[in-house]
Design a protein around this motif. Structure first.
Motif: not given
Length: 153
Positions: A78-88
């Motif tokens: 609940p405290c995190l803004t949802p994101h799709r991201f790339a992890a190197l």
């Protein structure tokens, strides 16, 4: 030099680059890392995974560097803004070609890969003692977002 997706014929060179990467990590932080070999099966799985990319820098027909990327999502909390991201997850350049733009070219290609997928950002972890890598990342627009601390018991 060209940057392209890895192909199965690249595996022997990529395994050698991984061996060097793991040896350097063990030298920098021997408490956390040890020299090791990456598995051929791991590389094949990454190449087949549609949510991953293994970008390879090729010079004179031979891989001289790589960047391993994965598409991830922030944890559902609940405290995190949802994101799709790339992890190197990994980046390696042959020692004799460091400082001539191979790493920067791989990072540019990694950013392009993330943008093409509509991802929000590209993140990575780097060992605190790896000043050469930290300089490369900072020169290419990366900045510290979190500070991870460890206390050895």
């Amino acid at each position: 030099m060209e940057i392209r997706a890895a192909v199965p014929e690249d595996i022997p060179s990529l395994l050698a680059l991984y061996k060097g990467l793991f040896a350097e990590a063990a030298q920098i932080q021997p408490y956390n890392f040890r020299p090791a070999e990456q598995s051929e099966e791991f590389l094949k799985q990454v190449m087949a995974d549609p949510s991953s990319a293994l970008l390879t820098a090729v010079s004179e027909g031979k891989p001289v560097g790589f960047a391993l990327l994965r598409e991830l999502r922030t944890p559902s909390a609940p405290c995190l803004t949802p994101h799709r991201f790339a992890a190197l997850e990994d980046l390696a350049v042959a020692p004799e070609l460091r400082g001539v733009g191979v790493g920067s070219s791989l990072l540019d290609a990694a950013k392009d890969w993330a943008r093409s997928r509509g991802l929000d950002y590209l993140e990575l972890n780097v060992l605190a003692e790896n000043t050469q890598a930290k300089r490369l990342y900072e020169r290419n627009g990366f900045e510290s977002a979190v500070c991870k601390l460890q206390c050895h018991l």
